[in-house]
Design an enzyme around this catalytic site. Structure first.
Site, mmCIF file in Angstrom:
data_model
loop_
_atom_site.group_PDB
_atom_site.id
_atom_site.type_symbol
_atom_site.label_atom_id
_atom_site.label_comp_id
_atom_site.label_asym_id
_atom_site.label_seq_id
_atom_site.Cartn_x
_atom_site.Cartn_y
_atom_site.Cartn_z
ATOM 1 N N ASP A 9 0.886 -1.154 0.000
ATOM 2 C CA ASP A 9 0.000 0.000 0.000
ATOM 3 C C ASP A 9 0.934 1.216 0.000
ATOM 4 O O ASP A 9 2.087 1.125 0.438
ATOM 5 C CB ASP A 9 -0.869 -0.032 1.263
ATOM 6 C CG ASP A 9 -1.652 1.248 1.432
ATOM 7 O OD1 ASP A 9 -2.306 1.672 0.461
ATOM 8 O OD2 ASP A 9 -1.599 1.849 2.530
ATOM 9 N N ASP A 11 0.035 5.090 0.724
ATOM 10 C CA ASP A 11 -0.182 6.077 1.789
ATOM 11 C C ASP A 11 -0.181 5.394 3.151
ATOM 12 O O ASP A 11 -0.996 4.513 3.402
ATOM 13 C CB ASP A 11 -1.543 6.773 1.615
ATOM 14 C CG ASP A 11 -1.597 7.596 0.340
ATOM 15 O OD1 ASP A 11 -0.526 7.888 -0.222
ATOM 16 O OD2 ASP A 11 -2.710 7.946 -0.083
#
Ligand code: BG6
Ligand code: MG
Length: 212
Positions: A9, A11
Protein backbone atom coordinates in the site's frame (compact mmCIF):
# COMPACT_ATOMS: atom_id res chain seq x y z
CA UNK A 1 3.35 -19.80 2.11
CA UNK A 2 6.12 -19.31 -0.43
CA UNK A 3 6.13 -15.56 -0.98
CA UNK A 4 7.66 -14.37 -4.27
CA UNK A 5 6.07 -10.96 -4.53
CA UNK A 6 5.36 -8.14 -2.08
CA UNK A 7 2.57 -5.64 -2.71
CA UNK A 8 2.80 -2.35 -0.84
CA UNK A 9 0.00 0.00 0.00
CA UNK A 10 1.36 3.51 -0.60
CA UNK A 11 -0.18 6.08 1.79
CA UNK A 12 0.76 5.24 5.37
CA UNK A 13 3.20 2.47 4.37
CA UNK A 14 5.82 3.72 1.90
CA UNK A 15 5.17 7.39 2.69
CA UNK A 16 2.57 9.53 4.36
CA UNK A 17 -0.01 11.78 2.74
CA UNK A 18 -2.77 11.33 5.36
CA UNK A 19 -2.35 14.85 6.69
CA UNK A 20 -2.68 16.33 3.19
CA UNK A 21 -5.90 14.33 2.71
CA UNK A 22 -7.09 15.67 6.06
CA UNK A 23 -6.32 19.31 5.24
CA UNK A 24 -8.04 19.09 1.86
CA UNK A 25 -11.16 17.29 3.18
CA UNK A 26 -11.26 19.67 6.17
CA UNK A 27 -11.32 22.69 3.88
CA UNK A 28 -14.27 21.21 1.95
CA UNK A 29 -16.07 20.11 5.12
CA UNK A 30 -15.74 23.63 6.56
CA UNK A 31 -17.14 25.12 3.34
CA UNK A 32 -20.15 22.76 3.56
CA UNK A 33 -20.46 23.18 7.35
CA UNK A 34 -19.91 19.48 7.98
CA UNK A 35 -18.27 18.50 11.29
CA UNK A 36 -14.98 16.70 10.46
CA UNK A 37 -12.08 15.91 12.80
CA UNK A 38 -8.69 14.19 12.49
CA UNK A 39 -10.33 11.20 14.18
CA UNK A 40 -12.93 11.05 11.37
CA UNK A 41 -10.03 11.20 8.91
CA UNK A 42 -8.78 7.86 10.27
CA UNK A 43 -11.91 6.20 8.84
CA UNK A 44 -10.81 7.25 5.34
CA UNK A 45 -7.60 5.21 5.38
CA UNK A 46 -7.45 3.02 2.27
CA UNK A 47 -10.96 4.07 1.19
CA UNK A 48 -11.50 5.52 -2.33
CA UNK A 49 -12.10 9.24 -2.87
CA UNK A 50 -15.87 8.99 -3.47
CA UNK A 51 -16.38 6.48 -0.65
CA UNK A 52 -14.40 8.83 1.62
CA UNK A 53 -16.72 11.71 0.71
CA UNK A 54 -19.77 9.56 1.54
CA UNK A 55 -18.28 8.85 5.00
CA UNK A 56 -17.80 12.59 5.55
CA UNK A 57 -21.32 13.40 4.29
CA UNK A 58 -22.73 10.94 6.84
CA UNK A 59 -21.73 13.52 9.50
CA UNK A 60 -24.45 15.81 8.13
CA UNK A 61 -27.38 13.63 6.97
CA UNK A 62 -29.63 16.63 6.30
CA UNK A 63 -27.30 17.77 3.50
CA UNK A 64 -28.53 16.17 0.30
CA UNK A 65 -26.23 16.49 -2.72
CA UNK A 66 -26.82 15.27 -6.27
CA UNK A 67 -24.27 12.89 -7.83
CA UNK A 68 -23.10 15.80 -9.99
CA UNK A 69 -22.50 18.02 -6.94
CA UNK A 70 -20.65 15.20 -5.18
CA UNK A 71 -18.34 14.80 -8.20
CA UNK A 72 -17.76 18.56 -8.30
CA UNK A 73 -16.84 18.80 -4.60
CA UNK A 74 -14.63 15.69 -4.73
CA UNK A 75 -12.77 17.23 -7.68
CA UNK A 76 -12.38 20.46 -5.71
CA UNK A 77 -10.92 18.46 -2.78
CA UNK A 78 -8.55 16.66 -5.13
CA UNK A 79 -7.31 19.91 -6.66
CA UNK A 80 -6.41 21.27 -3.22
CA UNK A 81 -4.88 17.90 -2.23
CA UNK A 82 -2.67 17.99 -5.34
CA UNK A 83 -1.31 21.43 -4.41
CA UNK A 84 0.04 19.75 -1.25
CA UNK A 85 1.38 16.77 -3.23
CA UNK A 86 3.14 19.20 -5.54
CA UNK A 87 5.36 20.15 -2.61
CA UNK A 88 6.51 16.58 -1.99
CA UNK A 89 10.15 15.71 -2.72
CA UNK A 90 12.34 12.57 -2.47
CA UNK A 91 13.03 13.61 1.14
CA UNK A 92 9.45 12.57 1.98
CA UNK A 93 10.50 8.91 1.75
CA UNK A 94 12.86 7.68 4.45
CA UNK A 95 16.23 6.09 3.81
CA UNK A 96 14.94 3.08 5.76
CA UNK A 97 12.13 2.55 3.23
CA UNK A 98 14.44 3.01 0.23
CA UNK A 99 17.13 0.69 1.61
CA UNK A 100 14.58 -1.98 2.55
CA UNK A 101 12.92 -1.94 -0.87
CA UNK A 102 16.34 -2.18 -2.53
CA UNK A 103 17.34 -5.11 -0.29
CA UNK A 104 14.07 -6.98 -0.96
CA UNK A 105 14.57 -6.60 -4.68
CA UNK A 106 18.14 -7.86 -4.40
CA UNK A 107 16.75 -10.92 -2.62
CA UNK A 108 14.68 -11.58 -5.75
CA UNK A 109 11.20 -10.47 -4.69
CA UNK A 110 8.92 -8.81 -7.21
CA UNK A 111 7.72 -5.52 -5.72
CA UNK A 112 4.45 -3.79 -6.57
CA UNK A 113 2.31 -0.91 -5.35
CA UNK A 114 -1.35 -1.63 -4.53
CA UNK A 115 -3.00 1.70 -3.74
CA UNK A 116 -6.60 2.97 -3.89
CA UNK A 117 -5.30 6.38 -4.88
CA UNK A 118 -5.71 7.85 -8.35
CA UNK A 119 -2.74 10.07 -7.48
CA UNK A 120 -0.34 7.19 -6.78
CA UNK A 121 1.62 7.68 -10.03
CA UNK A 122 2.02 11.41 -9.34
CA UNK A 123 3.14 10.80 -5.72
CA UNK A 124 5.70 8.18 -6.83
CA UNK A 125 7.01 10.59 -9.45
CA UNK A 126 7.31 13.51 -7.01
CA UNK A 127 9.23 11.36 -4.54
CA UNK A 128 11.26 9.61 -7.27
CA UNK A 129 10.05 6.18 -6.12
CA UNK A 130 8.66 4.76 -9.39
CA UNK A 131 11.78 2.77 -10.24
CA UNK A 132 11.72 0.88 -6.91
CA UNK A 133 8.71 -1.13 -8.08
CA UNK A 134 8.11 -3.67 -10.85
CA UNK A 135 4.44 -2.69 -11.21
CA UNK A 136 1.93 -0.10 -10.06
CA UNK A 137 -1.71 -1.01 -9.45
CA UNK A 138 -3.77 1.96 -8.30
CA UNK A 139 -7.14 3.70 -8.27
CA UNK A 140 -6.96 4.17 -12.04
CA UNK A 141 -7.02 0.47 -12.93
CA UNK A 142 -9.77 -0.76 -10.61
CA UNK A 143 -13.54 -0.56 -10.43
CA UNK A 144 -13.89 -1.71 -6.81
CA UNK A 145 -11.95 -0.13 -3.96
CA UNK A 146 -10.50 -1.85 -0.86
CA UNK A 147 -11.74 -3.92 1.02
CA UNK A 148 -12.32 -5.54 -2.39
CA UNK A 149 -9.11 -7.39 -3.38
CA UNK A 150 -9.15 -6.08 -6.98
CA UNK A 151 -6.23 -3.65 -6.62
CA UNK A 152 -4.01 -6.40 -5.16
CA UNK A 153 -5.13 -9.06 -7.65
CA UNK A 154 -4.21 -6.68 -10.47
CA UNK A 155 -0.82 -6.00 -8.85
CA UNK A 156 -0.16 -9.78 -8.69
CA UNK A 157 -1.20 -10.12 -12.32
CA UNK A 158 1.07 -7.21 -13.35
CA UNK A 159 4.12 -8.94 -11.83
CA UNK A 160 3.07 -12.33 -13.19
CA UNK A 161 2.47 -14.08 -9.86
CA UNK A 162 -0.40 -16.07 -8.38
CA UNK A 163 -2.15 -14.21 -5.52
CA UNK A 164 -1.08 -17.01 -3.15
CA UNK A 165 2.57 -16.14 -3.85
CA UNK A 166 2.10 -12.53 -2.70
CA UNK A 167 2.23 -10.69 0.61
CA UNK A 168 0.40 -7.40 1.12
CA UNK A 169 1.79 -4.68 3.41
CA UNK A 170 -0.99 -2.47 4.77
CA UNK A 171 -1.70 0.22 7.36
CA UNK A 172 -5.48 0.05 6.87
CA UNK A 173 -8.03 -2.49 8.06
CA UNK A 174 -9.79 -2.26 4.67
CA UNK A 175 -6.51 -3.18 2.97
CA UNK A 176 -5.91 -6.20 5.22
CA UNK A 177 -9.47 -7.37 4.49
CA UNK A 178 -8.66 -7.10 0.78
CA UNK A 179 -5.46 -9.12 1.23
CA UNK A 180 -7.36 -11.89 3.05
CA UNK A 181 -10.12 -11.90 0.41
CA UNK A 182 -7.42 -12.14 -2.30
CA UNK A 183 -5.77 -15.14 -0.56
CA UNK A 184 -2.57 -13.19 0.01
CA UNK A 185 -0.43 -13.00 3.14
CA UNK A 186 -1.70 -10.01 5.20
CA UNK A 187 1.12 -8.01 6.82
CA UNK A 188 0.26 -5.02 9.03
CA UNK A 189 2.22 -1.89 9.88
CA UNK A 190 1.42 1.46 11.52
CA UNK A 191 -2.27 2.05 12.28
CA UNK A 192 -3.18 -1.56 11.45
CA UNK A 193 -0.38 -2.97 13.62
CA UNK A 194 -2.70 -4.66 16.14
CA UNK A 195 -5.27 -5.90 13.64
CA UNK A 196 -6.42 -9.49 14.24
CA UNK A 197 -6.40 -9.95 10.44
CA UNK A 198 -2.62 -9.65 10.23
CA UNK A 199 -0.49 -12.79 9.99
CA UNK A 200 2.64 -10.68 10.53
CA UNK A 201 2.83 -7.30 12.31
CA UNK A 202 5.79 -5.03 11.67
CA UNK A 203 7.13 -2.53 14.22
CA UNK A 204 9.19 -0.81 11.54
CA UNK A 205 9.41 -0.92 7.75
CA UNK A 206 12.94 -2.31 8.05
CA UNK A 207 11.54 -5.32 9.95
CA UNK A 208 10.34 -6.64 6.59
CA UNK A 209 13.86 -8.00 6.19
CA UNK A 210 13.34 -10.20 9.27
CA UNK A 211 10.45 -11.96 7.55
CA UNK A 212 11.28 -11.89 3.84
C1 BG6 B 1 -5.72 5.93 -0.30
C2 BG6 B 1 -5.84 6.75 0.97
O1 BG6 B 1 -4.39 5.62 -0.55
O2 BG6 B 1 -6.21 6.68 -1.41
C3 BG6 B 1 -7.26 7.22 1.14
O3 BG6 B 1 -5.46 5.95 2.08
C4 BG6 B 1 -7.72 7.98 -0.10
O4 BG6 B 1 -7.36 8.03 2.29
C5 BG6 B 1 -7.56 7.08 -1.31
O5 BG6 B 1 -9.07 8.40 0.04
C6 BG6 B 1 -7.98 7.76 -2.62
O6 BG6 B 1 -7.07 8.76 -2.94
P1 BG6 B 1 -7.14 9.74 -4.18
O7 BG6 B 1 -5.74 10.26 -4.28
O8 BG6 B 1 -7.53 8.92 -5.38
O9 BG6 B 1 -8.15 10.77 -3.87
MG1 MG C 1 -2.73 3.18 3.55
Amino acid sequence: MNVKGIIFDLDGVVLSTDHFHYLAWKSLADELNIPFTEKDNEKLRGVSRMASFEIILANKPELKLTEEEKEKYATQKNELYRTYLQKMTPADVSEEVRDTLKALREKGYKLAVGSSSKNAGFILERTEMTSYFDAISDGNNITKSKPDPEVFLKAAEFVGLAPEACAVIEDAEAGLEGAVAGKMLPVAIGSAHSSPLAKISLDTFGDLLKHF
